[in-house]
Design a protein around this motif. Structure first.
Motif, short mmCIF file in Angstrom:
data_model
loop_
_atom_site.label_atom_id
_atom_site.label_comp_id
_atom_site.label_asym_id
_atom_site.label_seq_id
_atom_site.Cartn_x
_atom_site.Cartn_y
_atom_site.Cartn_z
N SER A 87 -9.95 1.29 -4.20
CA SER A 87 -8.52 0.95 -4.28
C SER A 87 -8.29 -0.12 -5.34
CB SER A 87 -8.01 0.45 -2.93
OG SER A 87 -8.21 1.42 -1.93
N TYR B 299 -6.77 -1.29 0.83
CA TYR B 299 -5.60 -0.50 1.23
C TYR B 299 -5.18 -0.76 2.68
CZ TYR B 299 -2.81 3.58 2.56
OH TYR B 299 -1.83 4.40 3.05
N ALA C 139 -8.56 4.30 -0.05
CA ALA C 139 -9.93 4.34 -0.57
C ALA C 139 -10.40 5.79 -0.64
CB ALA C 139 -10.85 3.54 0.34
N VAL D 203 -0.90 0.38 -3.86
CA VAL D 203 -2.34 0.38 -3.60
C VAL D 203 -2.71 1.72 -2.95
CG1 VAL D 203 -4.25 -0.80 -2.45
CG2 VAL D 203 -2.28 -2.11 -3.26
N GLN D 204 -3.67 2.41 -3.57
CA GLN D 204 -4.04 3.75 -3.12
C GLN D 204 -5.11 3.69 -2.03
OE1 GLN D 204 -2.47 6.60 -4.54
NE2 GLN D 204 -1.20 4.93 -5.35
N SER E 98 0.84 -1.20 0.00
CA SER E 98 0.00 0.00 0.00
C SER E 98 0.87 1.25 0.00
CB SER E 98 -0.91 0.00 1.23
OG SER E 98 -1.89 -1.02 1.12
#
Length: 334
Positions: free
Chosen positions: A241, A314, A260, A257-258, A17
């Motif tokens: 995400s 995330y 939310a 991973v971005q 993440s």
């Protein structure tokens, strides 16, 4: 007649993440596995991927050892080792060693894809394409190295001989279905992303299955994307995400991973893109009640012996909560 129990498991890519270190990522993987043990999951598998900043499970067997060391009863394995990347002898030695360290807890799932791009596949092994074509032979070599009958051979994986490490064939097309059936091995299908071939692959596997010393009847594991939260809206939010990750795959801009965000019209539109829509066909996102209905239908349709859940979220707390709710669903459905 007793209703068939459907087992439930986890497939993890040790996703990295944004703003998380690799050490944090690996600690999170272990924490998830520890919780999975409490929630009643059968197995926790790690995938093999290379040259992807957002995936931490490159040295798969090393990570399996780390997670196995920190857990007690959960089966830990590979989903999968991409066999054309490796020498069968080395794989047998690695998993034979793991099988001795953690008896009756290690699974060896094998796939034939590279788990990366063409250039990286060639950097891993120059004869990758050749190795991919000889996947059935490479599989045979691994089985030989694990057999006590190999004790008189010139080439041996001495640490693997007689060690109990079940082999699973992974597939995302129909090719591996024929092989798994012919060898009488359990078959895990990647329906969490390769949705188009699911029904053909399962039909081939079940129709052509030949009983073996390890398996008397077909055994199917099916992959599903699962994101569960307290409400449908919250689950949709968490799924942003995953959607942004998939956009990255399609545009070639892979990123961590971005976090939310609130669901936007733009992201809803992405979900309706035919390719994305097809890829996420077996993605069950929502509250416990919403997902339970979808999972029940999927179980009835596939008659899978086991579901293996992929949850790309995330935050580790949200991931663990989603897996907890999925375990509750499976217990209720069983």
């Amino acid at each position: 007649m007793d209703k068939k129990q459907t087992l439930y498991s986890i497939l993890d890519l040790a996703l990295v993440s944004k703003d998380h270190s690799l050490k944090q990522t690996y600690n999170n993987a272990l924490e998830l596995a520890r919780q999975a043990e409490i929630f009643g999951y059968t197995r926790y598998w790690l995938a093999e991927h290379h040259n992807s900043a957002n995936i931490g499970s490159s040295a798969t067997s090393v990570l399996i050892g780390y997670v196995a060391q920190g857990t007690n009863t959960l089966r830990i394995g590979s989903g999968g080792i991409m066999l054309p990347n490796h020498s069968p002898l080395i794989v047998a030695e690695q998993f034979g060693t793991l099988g001795s360290l953690y008896p009756n807890r290690i699974d060896l799932g094998l796939g034939r894809a590279p788990g990366t791009d063409r250039e990286t596949a060639q950097a891993i092994r120059l004869d990758f394409m050749e190795a991919a074509h000889s996947f059935p032979n490479e599989l045979e070599k691994i089985q030989t190295y694990f057999s006590t009958d190999n004790a008189t051979s010139k080439v041996r994986a001495t640490v693997a001989e007689g060690v109990e490490v079940p082999v699973y064939i992974l597939g995302s097309s129909t090719d591996s279905a024929h092989l798994a059936a012919k060898k009488g091995l359990p078959y895990a299908f990647a329906s969490h992303f390769a949705t188009t071939h699911l029904w053909d692959a399962l039909a081939i596997y079940r129709k052509e299955f030949k009983p073996s010393s390890v398996l008397q009847k077909p055994y199917v594991i099916a992959g599903v994307n699962i994101i569960i939260a307290n409400t449908d809206e919250e689950a949709q939010r968490l799924s942003t995400s995953l959607i942004r990750m998939i956009v990255g795959i399609f545009t070639g801009k892979r990123d961590f991973v971005q976090p939310a965000i609130d669901m936007t019209d733009e992201l809803k539109e992405v979900m309706q893109n035919p390719q994305v829509h097809q890829m996420l066909k077996y993605s069950f996102i929502g509250s416990k009640a919403t997902v339970k209905a979808q999972v029940k239908e999927f179980m009835n349709q596939t008659q899978a012996d086991e579901l293996i859940a992929v949850t790309n979220i995330y935050d580790i707390k949200d991931r663990i909560q989603s897996y907890k709710l999925f375990a509750e669903i499976m217990k209720e459905l069983n």
